[in-house]
Design an enzyme around this catalytic site. Structure first.
Site, PDB file in Angstrom:
ATOM      1  N   ARG A   1      73.185 -15.310 -27.957  1.00 46.70           N
ATOM      2  CA  ARG A   1      72.226 -14.585 -28.793  1.00 46.70           C
ATOM      3  C   ARG A   1      71.202 -13.857 -27.945  1.00 46.70           C
ATOM      4  O   ARG A   1      70.951 -14.187 -26.782  1.00 46.70           O
ATOM      5  CB  ARG A   1      71.510 -15.552 -29.736  1.00 46.70           C
TER       6      ARG A   1
ATOM      7  N   VAL B   1      63.952 -18.472 -24.919  1.00 43.90           N
ATOM      8  CA  VAL B   1      64.210 -19.885 -25.208  1.00 43.90           C
ATOM      9  C   VAL B   1      63.545 -20.301 -26.518  1.00 43.90           C
ATOM     10  O   VAL B   1      62.466 -19.810 -26.865  1.00 43.90           O
ATOM     11  CB  VAL B   1      63.701 -20.769 -24.048  1.00 43.90           C
ATOM     12  N   THR B   2      64.169 -21.209 -27.247  1.00 41.72           N
ATOM     13  CA  THR B   2      63.535 -21.799 -28.417  1.00 41.72           C
ATOM     14  C   THR B   2      64.002 -23.236 -28.585  1.00 41.72           C
ATOM     15  O   THR B   2      64.922 -23.701 -27.904  1.00 41.72           O
ATOM     16  CB  THR B   2      63.801 -20.981 -29.695  1.00 41.72           C
TER      17      THR B   2
ATOM     18  N   HIS C   1      64.995 -26.350 -31.511  1.00 41.31           N
ATOM     19  CA  HIS C   1      65.384 -26.696 -32.876  1.00 41.31           C
ATOM     20  C   HIS C   1      65.302 -28.210 -33.034  1.00 41.31           C
ATOM     21  O   HIS C   1      65.545 -28.966 -32.088  1.00 41.31           O
ATOM     22  CB  HIS C   1      66.823 -26.272 -33.176  1.00 41.31           C
TER      23      HIS C   1
ATOM     24  N   PHE D   1      68.097 -17.310 -37.571  1.00 43.45           N
ATOM     25  CA  PHE D   1      66.650 -17.567 -37.605  1.00 43.45           C
ATOM     26  C   PHE D   1      66.378 -19.067 -37.659  1.00 43.45           C
ATOM     27  O   PHE D   1      67.223 -19.863 -38.064  1.00 43.45           O
ATOM     28  CB  PHE D   1      66.007 -16.879 -38.810  1.00 43.45           C
TER      29      PHE D   1
ATOM     30  N   CYS E   1      59.931 -18.731 -26.927  1.00 44.39           N
ATOM     31  CA  CYS E   1      60.289 -17.307 -26.920  1.00 44.39           C
ATOM     32  C   CYS E   1      59.711 -16.568 -25.719  1.00 44.39           C
ATOM     33  O   CYS E   1      59.623 -15.334 -25.727  1.00 44.39           O
ATOM     34  CB  CYS E   1      59.864 -16.632 -28.226  1.00 44.39           C
TER      35      CYS E   1
END
Length: 230
Positions: free
Chosen positions: A78, A82-83, A85, A159, A176
């Site tokens: 994607r 970085v994120t 979850h 998302f 992010c």
């Protein structure tokens, strides 16, 4: 309107969900496919994902150090940085054919943002974009992140909306890649009075409605994997 098949996976690991996304994307792109556009909804176990533009400065800890804390790390195709979850966060993966909408990735990202902004406002949270950044914000705090990929104009990834999740997971990263960003959740913005399960269900319903409207698709229920997608 054409259908949008909504499949609620509940709580599921990241790796197996990614495999499912990729398989559905290939099936949807096939000339002889029989698959509708799909929206996968999921809560992940704690995991950090690294997008194509992840910077070294976005990871204060090494992937190995993060893994030792029981948090998975995955490099994925994607866009974005970085994120994190984790449980209580609503993650949505639309598998939609942009050839039947508009072959424009910038338009698609803005459409996802519009849908989340609309959903949040229906919950009583004023939300907007932050110029120069992808995602959704409220009063200067980031409440939703996104990053997408397309293959033959069929989308995957999507998302992550912070709903009732513990925000401490973001302390492992620079979310992010944005220095000093302040993250927030739907629960925090609404004062935390509503039971978490009830708020999560209400938020999920608002997101499904708003995304269907934004994509001009008719959502078809919240089916589980037992409905046929394994």
């Amino acid at each position: 309107m054409l259908p949008l098949r909504v499949i609620d996976l509940g709580r599921k690991g990241y790796a197996e969900t990614l495999e499912l996304q990729r398989r559905l994307c290939v099936e949807r792109a096939a000339p002889d496919h029989r698959l509708d556009d799909v929206l996968l909804l999921v809560e992940h176990e704690p995991v950090i994902t690294l997008g194509r533009t992840t910077q070294a400065t976005s990871l204060p800890l090494t992937p190995e150090a993060i893994t030792r804390q029981g948090v998975g790390v995955h490099e994925v195709e994607r866009g974005g940085d970085v994120t994190w979850h984790g449980p209580g966060q609503l993650v949505g993966y639309p598998i939609v054919d942009l050839r039947r909408m508009r072959e424009d990735l910038h338009w698609y990202l803005r459409t996802l943002e519009d849908a989340l902004i609309d959903a949040l406002e229906s919950l009583g949270i004023p939300a907007d974009r932050n110029p120069g950044y992808t995602g959704v914000w409220t009063a200067g705090r980031k409440i939703a992140s996104m990053g997408v990929h397309v293959k033959r104009w069929v989308t995957l990834h999507g998302f992550a909306l912070n709903v009732v999740n513990d925000l401490s997971g973001f302390d492992l990263i620079v979310p992010c890649g944005i220095q000093q960003v302040v993250m927030t959740t739907v629960a925090e913005e609404l004062g935390g009075a509503e039971p978490p399960g009830q708020l999560f269900a209400r938020t999920r319903a608002a997101v499904v409605t708003s995304l269907g409207r934004a994509l001009q698709r008719e959502p078809l229920g919240n089916q589980s994997t037992s409905a046929g997608v394994q």
